[in-house]
Enzyme design. Sequence first.
Site: not given
Ligand code: CAA
Length: 265
Positions: A76, A116, A119, A139
Amino acid sequence: MDESLDTVLVSYDEETGVGTLTMNRPDALNALSAQLRADIVAGLRLLEEQNEGADGVALRAVVLEGAGEKAFCAGADIGGFSSDSAGGSSDRTHYDVIRDFPTPVIAKIDGYCLGGGLETALACDFRLATEDSTFGFPEVNLGILPGAGGVQYVTKLAGPAVAKELAMFGDHISAERAADEGIVDRVFDSDEFDDEVEEFVSGLTGQAPLAVQAIKKSAQMAVQSGLNEGLRYDRQLFVELLNTEDHAEGAAAFAEDRDPEFEGK
Ligand code: CAA
């Protein structure tokens, strides 16, 4: 057909009957914004329209992939989080639409497949991944749980201990481990990935489309219901398929020792 929605690229190859949806927010690792969720649904509707006026079933398979080098989908969009994030504000989420879509949907996963995003892949009929892909439910790090049934579905595929480990620790696991646990169906070398996926998909598109659609419904029924209800449902699907031209063609081809040509009628 090639069409560019805001956040999804849609293409359809008339010759093979394969549609492709590319989630196209590579700078945000294809995170699921409300727009992206809506565009996945709109893309599937555009592909389904290929069947209109066709002689039989035109659309034989859909491939869902992520744009860019790093991710299938990182979950998400954390920037735009709300209670809608489990799928959007409509009653039918993009997860429901993929799951109920008559044609098989194949998740082509190269890179992060998280939250997500995982999922979304679990809503697909098959998950094919590169060896470098990683999977997880992060999450818990945000103080929530996978909101679209992730724990439920991984419990069905891999058992409750694996589902709890993924969702409680929030760690990423490798494609190899995901395959060992039954979460991913096939893992391929990155170099050979496109060709291998194409071969897998073409194995599916040559099959009798109405039978393939009935099998998808049957598997869906098995996941959602008890066995007795599932057996009754399969019997009903079986009788419907016995009356199709594809069944007659399959039986005739067998008797004549030739390859069948299925039209989806
Ligand atoms: N939402 C929004 N933006 C995201 C994102 C997300 N889930 N995941 C990554 N991005 C963005 C980052 O903010 C970054 O943007 P900027 O370049 O503008 O700063 C860009 O994508 C690249 O990401 P990273 O610089 O963080 O890349 P990385 O290789 O260092 O790390 C990663 C990759 C480990 C996937 C890390 O980005 C991360 O942990 N992301 C979050 C993942 C997460 O928590 N997903 C679950 C969300 S909750 C959910 O999904 C539940 C639901 O449906 C209800």
